[in-house]
Scaffold this motif. Structure first.
Motif, PDB file in Angstrom:
ATOM      1  N   ASP A 168      44.944  50.155  41.682  1.00 41.03           N
ATOM      2  CA  ASP A 168      44.373  48.893  42.244  1.00 41.03           C
ATOM      3  C   ASP A 168      45.052  47.851  41.465  1.00 41.03           C
ATOM      4  O   ASP A 168      45.068  47.762  40.355  1.00 41.03           O
ATOM      5  N   SER A 169      45.297  46.876  42.178  1.00 40.16           N
ATOM      6  CA  SER A 169      46.027  45.504  41.904  1.00 40.16           C
ATOM      7  C   SER A 169      45.167  44.812  40.864  1.00 40.16           C
ATOM      8  O   SER A 169      45.907  44.414  39.754  1.00 40.16           O
ATOM      9  N   GLN A 170      43.908  44.939  40.859  1.00 36.19           N
ATOM     10  CA  GLN A 170      42.979  44.292  39.846  1.00 36.19           C
ATOM     11  C   GLN A 170      43.164  44.952  38.546  1.00 36.19           C
ATOM     12  O   GLN A 170      43.197  44.441  37.331  1.00 36.19           O
ATOM     13  N   LEU A 201      45.555  47.113  37.585  1.00 39.64           N
ATOM     14  CA  LEU A 201      46.849  46.884  36.878  1.00 39.64           C
ATOM     15  C   LEU A 201      47.168  45.476  36.392  1.00 39.64           C
ATOM     16  O   LEU A 201      47.814  45.454  35.264  1.00 39.64           O
ATOM     17  N   ALA A 202      46.519  44.548  36.767  1.00 43.94           N
ATOM     18  CA  ALA A 202      46.447  43.122  36.388  1.00 43.94           C
ATOM     19  C   ALA A 202      45.992  43.024  35.071  1.00 43.94           C
ATOM     20  O   ALA A 202      46.537  42.309  34.169  1.00 43.94           O
ATOM     21  N   ASP A 242      48.125  44.677  32.470  1.00 47.03           N
ATOM     22  CA  ASP A 242      49.155  43.875  32.071  1.00 47.03           C
ATOM     23  C   ASP A 242      48.608  42.821  31.314  1.00 47.03           C
ATOM     24  O   ASP A 242      49.236  42.287  30.233  1.00 47.03           O
TER      25      ASP A 242
END
Length: 719
Positions: free
Chosen positions: A650-652, A654-655, A658
């Motif tokens: 999921d992009s959220q 992974l963000a 990071d």
């Protein structure tokens, strides 16, 4: 009524077992070539089985064999006590009658530093040698005048990451003449052995949380020198903890703190002292009372609240889960197992069998009880096997059978046969004896029981939500309590069918028999074939692309054989004979590719975001102040792959990773890995998936088996 519903589903497992045993035990030329290898090469090491018999082989001769390991730069393997992390190399010998192996002669190790950790091991080249005793009754093979030796070795090779590897070796040593080609390597290994030291005047005294080690009889020229100190007994002292040493005349005295994570309380300790490349070894008696073994609070895991459970504050679970809580989790986990794609068709077909005799209430109830008995007893048998193997020293966990390529290939064949039968390619009655094929009609209770056994076979690779903590507790409980947990998981798996069999209203609510049942039967073939796709992919992670291709070829041959057996007349028998011969030839030639070991990461991740896991790396990163997230996974774990493709991609999420500079590590348990098994046990778990956050100064935070984006983000925000 379609023929399928008059035939027991479990018959396929009987047929397949017979075929599988017959083909898997064939002695093959390819196997002979593989077993004859004396060298195994990986990207990290070159390992070779070597021998030293300068006077030939005989009961009065000296014969040495050993594993010669040459490491690539910056890589290392481990000593018998690996230190803060790692695992020692294990040698398992297969020797002829009249031949026995002695103790492994470990050369002196080096201290290997990784961050704040200290390990003991070997770099460059090392020979792990073993003396071989030849009894007077030893007789060489009729086909060879040589001593034939086989070895299975397992080692952990590490740099900053660690890779478990293994190899099978074979060597023929001539009984006449000399074998001296590796004489220099053996001489170097013997010179690196610590010298025996008398224990007279030496001792180990327990003084509170420390050991007072006194060593006498050391060479006089060493007095005043600073020596290195090792213990062959693992997990007694902390290698990276500061310690003191001094000379009191001819006595060398050290004060060494006992490890807070000590797991041994020996009455004798084997200690090694070194000065440069020379060492001395002594077996010292231990006096005093060992301090109690406790687990530091920092190692006690905290479970993040499961989103499927009732709302409430976080609670310490993990190792501290109550027995009643474990039983509840086991029941819920077993219920959820019914939703797995390979289990659901078995349950659906059994429930639809109610339509055949919807008014036979007594028959339905007996069938439900028999099915439940088959499920519960099979789970208990699997649990008993797992507990027994662990007590015997095996590092195993839930789903251990799927770490064996033979089992994966066998299940792929089983589901292929079931799928072909559901799709209508063949019927068991076409080539099974009528007495066997009609067993369900004569003994429906036995059929229901064996269908329960089949359900457990297809469900056992999975760890459903709520099961993880229960299984982790079970393997550390006395056998009666542990088996009760396994039985409760089985009860949860069997409960839907048991309830359906005892509620007549359900049978009346089902549609009446008709053509739709044949359509439904063929539809149920699709999840079976989907399971085959998954199993071929799992095998590809274990044995490489060649292994997956070989399995596909063998499944194709099996499908052709089953189809050919349905053909009528002499031409049909000829086609069947040809296809059976081709199937046997395929097994002979391709079978070894299915079970070969693919060295390296078994579930490769091309993204630099995820790095291979090692226990030492986790501790080193945490000591540096980094947050670490570990994904304990396996290719054969359906829940693992679901989470990997959804929440962990999921992009959220992974963000957030990071933004907080979280180090992501993946611990791959597709093949057996004792280091991962031990790490799971420390977290109170016995199977995958397991997801955990580590942060310096905080307890590890465990997440639930079925991850959600909100759960991961919430746990990270709380660190």
């Amino acid at each position: 009524m379609p023929y399928f519903y008059r035939r027991p589903l479990w018959l396929v497992s009987v047929l397949l077992a017979t075929l599988f045993i017959a083909t898997s035990t064939l002695p093959t030329k390819a196997n002979a070539q593989i077993n004859a290898k004396s060298v195994v090469k990986t990207e990290q090491v070159r390992a070779e089985l070597v021998a030293h018999a300068p006077e030939g082989v005989g009961s009065d001769k000296t014969v040495w064999v050993g594993l010669l390991i040459e490491h690539q730069p910056h890589w290392h393997t481990y000593w018998k006590n690996s230190g803060d992390s790692g695992l020692p190399t294990v040698l398992e010998w297969d020797l002829p009658k009249g031949v026995s192996a002695g103790e492994l002669a470990w050369p002196l190790p080096k201290k290997l530093k990784l961050g704040t950790l200290i390990n003991y091991g070997y770099e460059d080249k090392v020979l792990l040698s073993v003396p071989i005793s030849i009894a007077p009754d030893f007789r060489p093979s009729l086909f060879s005048s040589a001593l034939n030796i086989k070895l299975k070795a397992r080692w952990l090779v590490c740099r900053t990451e660690c890779i478990p590897q293994e190899g099978e070796f074979a060597l023929s040593i001539p009984t006449q003449g000399s074998t001296v080609s590796n004489g220099a390597d053996f001489a170097a290994a013997w010179s690196a052995q610590p010298q025996a030291l008398s224990a007279q005047g030496s001792s180990v005294q327990i003084q509170g949380q420390s050991l007072r080690v006194v060593v006498a009889n050391l060479p006089a020229q060493l007095q005043g020198q600073t020596l290195d100190f090792f213990t062959e007994t693992p997990e007694v002292i902390n290698p990276s903890a500061p310690w003191k040493q001094a000379w009191q005349g001819p006595l060398w005295v050290a004060e060494v703190p006992v490890s807070a994570q000590r797991s041994n309380s020996p009455s004798l300790m084997h200690v090694v002292l070194t000065a440069g490349s020379t060492g001395w070894r002594s077996e010292l008696p231990v006096t005093g009372v060992w301090p109690s073994m406790t687990t530091p609070a920092a190692l006690t895991p905290v479970i993040q609240q499961n989103p499927l459970a009732a709302t409430g504050p976080q609670a310490p679970v993990g190792l501290g889960i109550s027995f009643l809580g474990a039983l509840v989790g086991a029941l819920l986990g077993g219920l959820i197992l019914n939703l797995m794609p390979c289990v659901f068709p078995v349950l659906a077909i059994k429930v639809l069998a109610f339509t055949r005799h919807e008014n036979d209430t007594r028959g339905h109830r007996l069938s439900g009880l028999a099915y439940t008995a088959g499920v519960v007893l099979s789970f208990m048998a699997l649990g008993l096997l797992l507990i027994g193997l662990r007590l015997a020293g095996e590092s195993l966990g839930w789903g251990f059978q799927l770490q064996n390529p033979w089992v994966v290939a066998g299940l792929a064949a089983l589901f292929t046969v079931i799928g072909l039968n559901l799709a209508g390619v063949f019927e068991f009655g076409q080539f099974a004896p009528s007495s066997l094929a009609s067993l369900q009609l004569r003994h429906p209770v036995a059929d229901a029981f064996l269908t329960g056994v089949l359900a457990v076979a297809v469900a056992s690779p999975c760890t459903a939500p709520f099961m993880g903590a229960s299984l982790g507790l079970a393997v550390n409980l006395p056998a009666p309590q542990a088996l009760l947990i396994f039985a409760t998981i089985g009860l949860g798996l069997a409960l839907p069918y048991l309830v359906a069999s005892w509620v007549p209203a359900l049978a009346h609510a089902l549609p009446r028999p008709g053509v739709w049942m044949e359509t439904f039967r063929k539809l149920m073939a699709l999840p079976m074939f989907a399971t085959v796709v998954w199993l071929v992919w799992v095998l590809g992670q274990q044995s490489g692309i060649d292994g997956a291709a070989a399995l596909l070829a063998l499944l194709l041959a099996l499908s052709g054989i089953l189809w050919s057996l349905t053909l009528p007349g002499s031409s049909g028998r000829l086609i069947a004979f040809i296809l059976i011969a081709l199937g046997a030839w395929s097994t002979w030639g391709l079978g070894p590719n299915v079970i070969k070991s693919e060295v390296g990461s078994l579930v490769p991740d091309r993204s630099a975001r995820w790095q291979p896991w090692s226990a030492g790396q986790v501790q080193a990163l945490v000591e540096e102040g980094q947050i670490v997230f570990v994904d304990f996974t396996a290719a054969w774990c359906v829940s693992c792959q679901y989470n990997k493709k959804t929440t962990l991609a999921d992009s959220q999420v992974l963000a957030d990773f990071d933004a907080r500079r979280v180090q992501l590590l993946r611990a791959d348990w597709t093949r057996r890995d004792p280091a991962i098994t031990a790490a799971l046990a420390q977290l109170g778990r016995n199977g995958v998936p397991v997801y955990v956050f580590y942060k310096k100064g905080a307890a590890p935070v465990l997440l639930s088996e079925i991850l959600s984006v909100a759960e991961v983000r919430s746990a990270l925000a709380g660190l």
